[in-house]
Design a protein around this motif. Structure first.
Motif, PDB file in Angstrom:
ATOM      1  N   ALA A 267       0.838  -1.207   0.000  1.00 49.35           N
ATOM      2  CA  ALA A 267       0.000   0.000   0.000  1.00 49.35           C
ATOM      3  C   ALA A 267       0.861   1.241   0.000  1.00 49.35           C
ATOM      4  CB  ALA A 267      -0.917  -0.018   1.222  1.00 49.35           C
ATOM      5  N   GLY A 268       0.535   2.177  -0.904  1.00 48.46           N
ATOM      6  CA  GLY A 268       1.273   3.429  -0.963  1.00 48.46           C
ATOM      7  C   GLY A 268       2.433   3.405  -1.917  1.00 48.46           C
ATOM      8  N   ALA A 269       2.856   2.203  -2.365  1.00 45.27           N
ATOM      9  CA  ALA A 269       4.017   2.146  -3.251  1.00 45.27           C
ATOM     10  C   ALA A 269       3.726   2.750  -4.610  1.00 45.27           C
ATOM     11  CB  ALA A 269       4.473   0.689  -3.408  1.00 45.27           C
ATOM     12  N   GLY A 270       2.435   2.856  -4.937  1.00 43.62           N
ATOM     13  CA  GLY A 270       2.079   3.443  -6.218  1.00 43.62           C
ATOM     14  C   GLY A 270       1.947   4.944  -6.198  1.00 43.62           C
ATOM     15  N   THR A 271       2.345   5.591  -5.107  1.00 42.27           N
ATOM     16  CA  THR A 271       2.239   7.039  -5.007  1.00 42.27           C
ATOM     17  C   THR A 271       3.589   7.667  -5.310  1.00 42.27           C
ATOM     18  OG1 THR A 271       0.577   6.800  -3.265  1.00 42.27           O
ATOM     19  CG2 THR A 271       1.587   8.957  -3.511  1.00 42.27           C
ATOM     20  N   ASN A 272       3.687   8.376  -6.417  1.00 42.22           N
ATOM     21  CA  ASN A 272       4.896   9.120  -6.741  1.00 42.22           C
ATOM     22  C   ASN A 272       4.768  10.536  -6.191  1.00 42.22           C
ATOM     23  OD1 ASN A 272       6.014   6.960  -8.114  1.00 42.22           O
ATOM     24  ND2 ASN A 272       5.132   7.568 -10.062  1.00 42.22           N
ATOM     25  N   VAL A 292      11.159   7.765  -9.325  1.00 40.88           N
ATOM     26  CA  VAL A 292      12.284   7.276 -10.115  1.00 40.88           C
ATOM     27  C   VAL A 292      12.446   5.787  -9.874  1.00 40.88           C
ATOM     28  CG1 VAL A 292      13.534   9.463 -10.102  1.00 40.88           C
ATOM     29  CG2 VAL A 292      13.884   7.837  -8.248  1.00 40.88           C
ATOM     30  N   GLY A 293      13.239   5.135 -10.701  1.00 44.31           N
ATOM     31  CA  GLY A 293      13.516   3.719 -10.519  1.00 44.31           C
ATOM     32  C   GLY A 293      14.996   3.429 -10.691  1.00 44.31           C
ATOM     33  N   GLY A 294      15.407   2.268 -10.237  1.00 41.86           N
ATOM     34  CA  GLY A 294      16.804   1.869 -10.380  1.00 41.86           C
ATOM     35  C   GLY A 294      17.695   2.484  -9.321  1.00 41.86           C
ATOM     36  N   HIS A 307      18.699   3.439   6.383  1.00 41.41           N
ATOM     37  CA  HIS A 307      18.733   3.111   4.958  1.00 41.41           C
ATOM     38  C   HIS A 307      20.124   3.386   4.395  1.00 41.41           C
ATOM     39  CE1 HIS A 307      14.305   2.713   4.422  1.00 41.41           C
ATOM     40  NE2 HIS A 307      14.279   3.552   5.441  1.00 41.41           N
ATOM     41  N   GLU A 308      20.573   2.509   3.509  1.00 43.63           N
ATOM     42  CA  GLU A 308      21.810   2.768   2.780  1.00 43.63           C
ATOM     43  C   GLU A 308      21.611   3.952   1.833  1.00 43.63           C
ATOM     44  OE1 GLU A 308      23.207  -0.640   0.730  1.00 43.63           O
ATOM     45  OE2 GLU A 308      23.304  -1.921   2.522  1.00 43.63           O
ATOM     46  N   THR A 309      22.685   4.600   1.485  1.00 44.62           N
ATOM     47  CA  THR A 309      22.617   5.748   0.578  1.00 44.62           C
ATOM     48  C   THR A 309      23.689   5.644  -0.499  1.00 44.62           C
ATOM     49  OG1 THR A 309      24.124   7.122   1.889  1.00 44.62           O
ATOM     50  CG2 THR A 309      21.775   7.242   2.444  1.00 44.62           C
ATOM     51  N   ALA A 325      13.503   3.369   0.274  1.00 42.17           N
ATOM     52  CA  ALA A 325      12.859   4.308   1.192  1.00 42.17           C
ATOM     53  C   ALA A 325      11.341   4.246   1.136  1.00 42.17           C
ATOM     54  CB  ALA A 325      13.326   5.730   0.888  1.00 42.17           C
ATOM     55  N   VAL A 326      10.777   4.025  -0.069  1.00 43.45           N
ATOM     56  CA  VAL A 326       9.327   4.044  -0.243  1.00 43.45           C
ATOM     57  C   VAL A 326       8.922   2.832  -1.069  1.00 43.45           C
ATOM     58  CG1 VAL A 326       7.349   5.324  -1.128  1.00 43.45           C
ATOM     59  CG2 VAL A 326       9.279   6.571  -0.164  1.00 43.45           C
ATOM     60  N   GLY A 327       8.423   1.808  -0.415  1.00 44.64           N
ATOM     61  CA  GLY A 327       7.987   0.627  -1.137  1.00 44.64           C
ATOM     62  C   GLY A 327       9.067   0.002  -1.989  1.00 44.64           C
ATOM     63  N   GLY A 328      10.303   0.021  -1.526  1.00 45.66           N
ATOM     64  CA  GLY A 328      11.427  -0.536  -2.264  1.00 45.66           C
ATOM     65  C   GLY A 328      12.095   0.440  -3.209  1.00 45.66           C
ATOM     66  N   ALA A 329      11.491   1.596  -3.430  1.00 45.54           N
ATOM     67  CA  ALA A 329      12.058   2.602  -4.330  1.00 45.54           C
ATOM     68  C   ALA A 329      12.880   3.616  -3.543  1.00 45.54           C
ATOM     69  CB  ALA A 329      10.943   3.314  -5.089  1.00 45.54           C
ATOM     70  N   PRO A 330      13.856   4.264  -4.205  1.00 48.94           N
ATOM     71  CA  PRO A 330      14.661   5.269  -3.509  1.00 48.94           C
ATOM     72  C   PRO A 330      13.960   6.617  -3.453  1.00 48.94           C
ATOM     73  CG  PRO A 330      15.423   5.049  -5.760  1.00 48.94           C
ATOM     74  CD  PRO A 330      14.324   4.032  -5.580  1.00 48.94           C
TER      75      PRO A 330
END
Length: 353
Positions: A267-272, A292-294, A307-309, A325-330
Motif C-alpha cells: 500500500a502506498g508504493a504506487g504514489t509518486n 524514479v527507478g533503479g 537506509h543505505e545511501t 525508502a518508499v515501497g522498495g524505491a529510492p
C-alpha cells in the motif's frame, strides 16, 4: 513529472517583472498535453458520492462534505509542514493541502495527479503565487474514459483566455463571468475559463481520452458542473508517499506533486511524490523526488534513518539517494548545494514504516 523543470520553465523569466500572461498560459497548456500519459492507473470511486481516495490512509469526500466528513488539513496554507517532530513510531506523511476543492466529478473510477506551486509573483500582487494548483484526473465508467483538468491561473483574466479549438463564447457560472470553447468537438474538448472572485481565472477542461468518445453535450455538461462546484478555500488534502518535517533556516515547500496509483503493492508504493524546497521567493534550491527507478552508480554514503545511501556529484549538482525508502524505491535529494545540506534534509524525511 519533473517538477523542477516545470517551475524553471514557467517562472524563471518572470521573477522580477510582471509576467506575460499569454506566454505563461501557452507554456502551461503545452505541459498539460504532454503529461496526460501518466494518468493510467484507476482508483475506485463511488459513482454516486464521488469519493476519491487520495492516499493509502486518507479518503477525501469531494461532494460537499458535511462537518463530520471534512478532511483534516495537515499542511499550512503555503504548503510548509508544521514544527512538531513525531517519534519514529508516530511518524506518518502529513497531508498536503490543495488551494481549492472539487465538489463534483463525473461518476467512475479515477486516477489522478495533484500539484501545487508557490513560486513567482506579479508586480501587482507580490504576495500571491502565480499558479494556484492543478488537478489532473482520468475518469473511467462503462468503457468510456474522460480526461479532466482543473487549474487556477491567478495571472490570467477571463478575457485573455485562449482555446485549442477556436474562439470562445460568453457564459455565466454561479454569477461569475466566463468564456467557454465554442468547438467542443475539437482537439481540446470542452474548455472553460471562469472568473475567480479574488482575481484571475479558473480553467476547466473535459475531453474524451484517446481511443474513447463522448457526446459533445456530455463534455459541456460535465465541465460546467465541475466549475459550478469548485469550493474555496480548499479543504482537500492529498497524502504523499513520504513527507518532510522541521525544515531548516526558513526553508519551505515551494511545490509538490503527488500522483496516485493503487495497482502496485505494498500500500502506498504506487504514489509518486516530488517536492521543491527553498525560500519560495527565488527558484527552489533542493528537489526531493520518489518518482524514479533503479539505483545510481555513485559511491556509498552515510546511512540515513537505517537506509543505505548513494552519493553522486555531477559537475556540482549533488544527489543523495536514500535506498529502499518508499515501497522498495529510492528517494533522491538533489541540488547545487553542499553535501551536508542534502543529508540534513534526508534526516528530516518522514518515511513509511
Amino acid at each position: 513529472m519533473n517538477i523542477e523543470n516545470l517551475i524553471k520553465d514557467t517562472f524563471t523569466a518572470h521573477e522580477h517583472d510582471a509576467p506575460d500572461s499569454d506566454a505563461v498560459l501557452a507554456a502551461a497548456r503545452q505541459r498539460i498535453d504532454s503529461r496526460r500519459s501518466g494518468l493510467s492507473r484507476p482508483l475506485a470511486v463511488a459513482a454516486g458520492a464521488t469519493v476519491l481516495t487520495l492516499g493509502a490512509v486518507t479518503a477525501v469526500v469531494l461532494n460537499r462534505p458535511g462537518p463530520a466528513e471534512q478532511p483534516q488539513i495537515a499542511a499550512t496554507a503555503n504548503g510548509s509542514q508544521g514544527s512538531q517532530t513525531p517519534t519514529t513510531a508516530e511518524q506518518a506523511p502529513a497531508g498536503l493541502q490543495m488551494p481549492y476543492s472539487l465538489g463534483w466529478l463525473p461518476p467512475g473510477s479515477v486516477a489522478y495527479r495533484a500539484q501545487r506551486i508557490n513560486v513567482g509573483s506579479s508586480a501587482a500582487n507580490p504576495a500571491a503565487p502565480l499558479y494556484g494548483g492543478e488537478y489532473m484526473l482520468t475518469v473511467t465508467a462503462d468503457g468510456q474514459v474522460l480526461e479532466v483538468d482543473v487549474q487556477q491561473f491567478r495571472m490570467v483574466p477571463v478575457d485573455q483566455a485562449t482555446f485549442k479549438s477556436g474562439p470562445g463564447r460568453s457564459v455565466t457560472i454561479n454569477g461569475q463571468h466566463g468564456i467557454e470553447s465554442s468547438v467542443s468537438t475539437g482537439p481540446g474538448g470542452y474548455e472553460l475559463y471562469v472568473a475567480h472572485p479574488d482575481g484571475g481565472s479558473m480553467y476547466v477542461n473535459v475531453s474524451a481520452a484517446h481511443g474513447s468518445t463522448a457526446p459533445v453535450q456530455q463534455l459541456i455538461d460535465a465541465g460546467r458542473k465541475i466549475a459550478e462546484n469548485i469550493r474555496f478555500p480548499g479543504t482537500t488534502t492529498v497524502t504523499p508517499a513520504f513527507g518532510l518535517r522541521d525544515l531548516p533556516n526558513g526553508m519551505r515547500i515551494c511545490a509538490f506533486d503527488v500522483e496516485q496509483g493503487m495497482d502496485r503493492p505494498p500500500a502506498g508504493a504506487g504514489t509518486n511524490t516530488s517536492y521543491s524546497l527553498g525560500t519560495c521567493t527565488v527558484q527552489p534550491s533542493i528537489h526531493v523526488n520518489s518518482a524514479v527507478g533503479g539505483n545510481p552508480t555513485g559511491a556509498p554514503g552515510q546511512p540515513v534513518q537505517g537506509h543505505e545511501t548513494r552519493y553522486v556529484d555531477e559537475n556540482g549538482y549533488h544527489q543523495l539517494w536514500v535506498l529502499d525508502a518508499v515501497g522498495g524505491a529510492p528517494v533522491i535529494i538533489a541540488g547545487r548545494v553542499p553535501e551536508a545540506d542534502l543529508y540534513d534534509i534526508a534526516n528530516r524525511l518522514v518515511l513509511p514504516h
